[in-house]
Design an enzyme around this catalytic site. Structure first.
Site, short mmCIF file in Angstrom:
data_model
loop_
_atom_site.label_atom_id
_atom_site.label_comp_id
_atom_site.label_asym_id
_atom_site.label_seq_id
_atom_site.Cartn_x
_atom_site.Cartn_y
_atom_site.Cartn_z
N LYS A 45 0.86 -1.19 0.00
CA LYS A 45 0.00 0.00 0.00
C LYS A 45 0.89 1.24 0.00
CE LYS A 45 -3.98 1.95 2.52
NZ LYS A 45 -4.92 1.76 3.65
N SER B 241 -9.85 1.58 2.46
CA SER B 241 -8.96 2.38 1.64
C SER B 241 -7.87 1.57 0.95
CB SER B 241 -8.30 3.47 2.50
OG SER B 241 -7.50 2.86 3.50
N SER C 168 -10.26 -0.79 6.60
CA SER C 168 -9.62 -0.69 5.29
C SER C 168 -8.85 -1.90 4.79
CB SER C 168 -8.69 0.52 5.26
OG SER C 168 -9.45 1.68 5.09
N1 GLN Z 1 -13.68 3.92 5.79
C1 GLN Z 1 -13.05 4.35 7.00
C2 GLN Z 1 -12.62 5.80 6.86
O1 GLN Z 1 -12.86 6.34 5.84
C3 GLN Z 1 -11.89 3.47 7.34
C4 GLN Z 1 -10.69 3.75 6.54
C5 GLN Z 1 -9.51 2.98 7.02
O2 GLN Z 1 -9.63 1.93 7.67
N2 GLN Z 1 -8.33 3.47 6.71
O3 GLN Z 1 -12.07 6.38 7.71
#
Ligand code: GLN
Length: 487
Positions: free
Chosen positions: A78, A153, A177
């Site tokens: 990532k 994400s 995410s």
């Molecule tokens: N969807 C959640 C957010 O937008 C989690 C994102 C994540 O785990 N990085 O914060």
């Protein structure tokens, strides 16, 4: 050789038996990325030359018998993990010009083991999102259905593994995410207990929630991969000081006698019926393996989203203060004065969602509103933790949907941030409580994969992987791969 089918365990064996070299493997993955990633957009940067050099080096190590479990194995990372000498963008215009001057601990550990980095994967900007649509480099597509999102994400990591561009990839999970994109792409995704994987060199979003982890084809691979990246790190003050463990050690142990809790609040009519049915079928499989089920309550589920969307933006607003156009990252052209430089650099380089969160966070932390929002959210956080503690007094794991729906269409939620936030209903409580959890495939709705989630007690990664592996011994959802077409 169908590289898109091969697991880490099979790649290890193949390298050992000299059925292929690391160089050959690396070339095959790079060729596949070249052929198909124009459609999927899962990579922000493909580090082909570095990968070929690393593969040759790994082959030398393999020839000398100098091996670690991931030696010679190509992986994707990532683009939130700092990689020395390689662009680390966090999918933001702010860091589009940022070449990291050091490696994240996760990357350093993998380099020491001579794994091969294929490139850096697409994501939601600064890990804020549930769809990978908030990326400066454009949305990533779901390899199962390119009109749908891969989740976010860590969407690029999940899409890359599902598409067979890499056998496994790193991800980070602040509110879901790793698990949500794993569910959307038919993969196994593990978010470890907070503190198990070092956050050093992992660009910060919400530091008390962020945790690195893995996205793989199955639970055995997740255990192998976690072994390679977990462990105490003095460079991360929240890293847990605890002896290293072998996460593969329980994989083949039976589930006889295990008790799985089913949170009443998670099995409501907001869950797509195809997901409920798949989980019902999965329960039968687990039952045959000797598991019994018990109903439990997680009363604070409803409040978890509100608490998270105060706490995470508050931490983000503090963490993202460092992007000011002075030290590194984007700087606007011809600033009039210092303030103009701060304001315009941040306005021009942060995307809409990131700006929204900075505003929410700054507001929630401001003197007049701190008690009403931030302090209250922290109280809810404690209640969430207690809910889980009570549930775990009567069960070993909790089984839940990972997401309320399978992958949704690109664009479906972009106009409505709250609808997007509700996607996280089943994943975010886990981060607020610091627990380990994994998502694993348990069915399909049409062509779209369905994931279910197992949540464990703190530091129960080996048990979670055992449960997932045992389930995968009796099912074949995790072996399915999508058919790709060229752009
Ligand atoms: N969807 C959640 C957010 O937008 C989690 C994102 C994540 O785990 N990085 O914060």
């Amino acid at each position: 050789m169908n590289i898109e089918q091969l697991t880490l365990a099979e790649l290890q064996q193949g390298l050992k038996d000299k059925r292929f070299s690391s160089l050959e493997l690396t070339q095959s993955y790079l060729a596949r990325i070249k052929d198909f990633d124009a459609t999927i957009n899962s990579f922000i940067t493909v580090t082909d030359e570095l990968a070929l050099t690393a593969a040759k080096l790994a082959d030398e190590q393999l020839a000398k018998g100098n091996t670690s479990p991931l030696t010679g194995i190509p992986l994707a990372h990532k683009d939130i993990f700092c990689t020395d000498g390689v662009k680390t963008s966090c999918a933001s215009k702010m860091l589009d010009n940022f070449i990291a001057p050091y490696n994240a601990t996760v990357i350093e550990k993998l380099n020491q083991q001579h794994s091969v980095m294929l490139g850096k994967t697409n994501m939601d900007e600064f890990a804020m999102g549930s769809s990978n649509e908030n990326s400066f480099y454009g949305a990533c597509k779901n390899p199962w259905e390119v009109s749908c999102v891969p989740g976010g994400s860590s969407g690029g990591s999940a899409a890359a593994v599902a598409a067979g561009f890499a056998p496994a990839a790193t991800g980070t999970d602040t509110g879901g995410s790793i698990r949500q994109p794993a569910a959307f792409c038919g993969l196994t995704g593990l978010k470890p207990t907070y503190g198990v994987v070092s956050r050093y060199g992992m660009v910060a979003y919400a530091s008390s929630l962020d945790q690195g982890g893995v996205i793989t084809k199955n639970a055995e691979d997740a255990a192998i991969f976690l072994n390679a990246i977990a462990g105490f790190d003095a460079k991360d003050s929240t890293s847990v000081e605890k002896a290293n463990e072998d996460y593969t050690r329980l994989l083949s142990a039976s589930l006889q006698g295990k008790v799985i809790g089913l949170p009443e609040e998670y099995f409501s009519d907001q869950v797509d019926s195809a997901i409920s049915q798949s989980i019902e079928a999965a329960k039968k499989v687990l039952e045959q393996q000797g598991v019994t089920f018990k109903s439990v309550n997680l009363k604070t589920t409803e409040q978890a989203i509100s608490a998270y969307y105060i706490i995470a933006p508050s931490e983000a607003s503090a963490n993202l203060q460092r992007y000011d156009g002075v030290r590194y990252g984007y700087r606007c052209d011809n600033p009039k004065d210092l303030e103009d430089m701060f304001v315009r650099s941040r306005t021009e380089a942060f995307g809409e969602e990131v700006q929204r969160r900075i505003l929410i966070g700054t507001y929630a932390l401001s003197a007049g509103f701190y008690d009403a929002y931030y302090r209250k959210a922290q109280k809810i956080r404690r209640l969430i933790k207690e809910d889980f503690e009570n549930a775990f007094a009567v069960c070993d794991f909790i089984l839940a949907p990972t997401t309320p729906t399978p992958a949704f269409k690109i664009g479906a939620n972009t106009k409505d941030p709250v609808a997007m936030y509700l996607e996280d209903i089943f994943t975010i409580s886990v981060n607020l409580a610091g627990l380990p959890a994994l998502s694993l495939p348990c069915g399909f709705k049409g062509n779209l994969p369905i994931g279910m989630q197992l949540i464990g007690k703190p530091f129960s990664e080996a048990e979670l992987l055992q449960a997932a592996h045992q389930f995968q011994q009796a099912t074949d959802w995790h072996t399915k791969t999508p058919v790709l077409t060229k752009a």
